[in-house]
Design an enzyme around this catalytic site. Structure first.
Site, PDB file in Angstrom:
ATOM      1  N   GLU A  50      30.381  35.250  71.554  1.00 51.40           N
ATOM      2  CA  GLU A  50      30.735  35.989  70.342  1.00 51.40           C
ATOM      3  C   GLU A  50      29.959  37.305  70.298  1.00 51.40           C
ATOM      4  O   GLU A  50      28.793  37.376  70.664  1.00 51.40           O
ATOM      5  CB  GLU A  50      30.396  35.154  69.107  1.00 51.40           C
ATOM      6  CG  GLU A  50      30.747  35.821  67.784  1.00 51.40           C
ATOM      7  CD  GLU A  50      30.370  34.979  66.577  1.00 51.40           C
ATOM      8  OE1 GLU A  50      31.006  35.176  65.527  1.00 51.40           O
ATOM      9  OE2 GLU A  50      29.465  34.137  66.681  1.00 51.40           O
ATOM     10  N   LYS A 119      38.643  35.493  63.658  1.00 50.98           N
ATOM     11  CA  LYS A 119      37.852  34.404  63.092  1.00 50.98           C
ATOM     12  C   LYS A 119      38.405  34.004  61.734  1.00 50.98           C
ATOM     13  O   LYS A 119      38.516  34.838  60.821  1.00 50.98           O
ATOM     14  CB  LYS A 119      36.393  34.862  62.974  1.00 50.98           C
ATOM     15  CG  LYS A 119      35.402  33.771  62.653  1.00 50.98           C
ATOM     16  CD  LYS A 119      33.986  34.336  62.747  1.00 50.98           C
ATOM     17  CE  LYS A 119      32.921  33.287  62.618  1.00 50.98           C
ATOM     18  NZ  LYS A 119      31.564  33.851  62.832  1.00 50.98           N
ATOM     19  N   CYS A 160      32.901  30.566  66.633  1.00 55.49           N
ATOM     20  CA  CYS A 160      31.662  30.147  65.999  1.00 55.49           C
ATOM     21  C   CYS A 160      31.890  29.234  64.781  1.00 55.49           C
ATOM     22  O   CYS A 160      32.139  28.051  64.933  1.00 55.49           O
ATOM     23  CB  CYS A 160      30.827  31.374  65.641  1.00 55.49           C
ATOM     24  SG  CYS A 160      29.062  31.002  65.432  1.00 55.49           S
TER      25      CYS A 160
END
Length: 273
Positions: A50, A119, A160
């Site tokens: 990331e 995300k 994440c």
């Protein structure tokens, strides 16, 4: 499973970790070198961490953000094509229409972008005395599930904090994914407590492989990453045995045993982010 995937029983997965500095050009140079090294070691699918082109932090996202396609994704495209790999490009801050996103792009061996995942779940937490971080101060969330096909297997993508939401992994598994990838940058509070546990949980519950990649730890950074890269089940540079996964699913057939008459997990949107 696609007809292409059926003929492939295994493939080589390489997880790349790199030191991220404040100099974007240096970060991109490292990516080129490390992707080449990963491919040279036999990697056919390569995973980056990331925020590989920028320090991680809400104060950095606006100044490092790019359009997609742009400078960083051009480097990813060239690296994928030069090394004939499927390249999961970690994530970068993306600017689009006046909004910022934390976005992962995936490129095929021909250098073409085959997916963009924004995300979905923004990292907004407050652990008193330890860490407070609010991605939503600068970032907007994505609104799509993201999957792509390879000759080896179907892959689901998260970034994440997305890993904490079991429903996403469940849907990916139900839609035929055998590998889930999560570029991440867990911190020194949640990393040791939850990072590996979450990976194992997503893998075990859904009978899939899970791979994660993190930036290298930098104690001088304003945000210190936990620096943990894993493949569950496996190591850092591994052969992924799809027949083994098939055997496990056959021996413990939870998919067939689910009580769809009592409960269900469904998606309302999906696509390329």
């Amino acid at each position: 499973m696609s007809s292409l995937a059926k003929v492939m029983s295994k493939f080589r997965l390489a997880v790349v970790q790199l030191q991220v500095s404040s100099v974007k050009a240096d970060n991109l140079s490292r990516v080129r070198r490390l992707v080449k090294e990963a491919a040279g070691g036999g990697g056919q699918v390569v995973l980056l961490p990331e925020c590989f082109n920028s320090p991680y932090g809400t104060s950095f996202f606006p100044s490092y953000a790019e359009k997609i396609p742009g400078e960083s994704t051009q480097v990813l495209s060239e690296a994928a094509k030069e090394n004939k790999v499927y390249l999961v490009g970690g994530s970068i801050p993306e600017e689009d229409g006046g909004k910022l996103y934390n976005s992962c792009t995936v490129f095929g061996p021909d250098g073409e972008m085959i997916l963009k995942h924004r995300k979905i779940h923004l990292f907004d937490i407050d652990v008193p005395g330890k860490i407070r971080f609010q991605e939503s101060e600068t970032l907007s969330p994505g609104d799509s599930l993201s999957m792509f096909e390879t000759p080896f297997c179907k892959v689901g993508v998260g970034i994440c904090y997305d890993i904490r939401f079991a429903e996403l992994a469940q849907i990916y598994s139900r839609k035929g994914c055998q590998l889930l990838v999560y570029p991440g940058a867990f911190n020194m509070t949640t990393g040791p407590a939850h990072w590996e546990l979450l990976q194992r949980g997503r893998a075990l519950d859904n009978q899939v492989y899970v791979a994660t990649a993190s930036p290298a730890r930098d104690e001088s950074a304003s945000y210190v990453a936990w620096e943990n890269k894993k493949v569950i089940i496996g190591g850092i540079d591994v052969t992924v045995y799809l027949q083994y996964l098939s055997d496990i699913r056959q021996q413990i057939p939870i998919t067939a045993q689910r009580r769809d008459d009592l409960y269900a997990v469904t998606s309302t949107q999906e696509g390329s982010g």
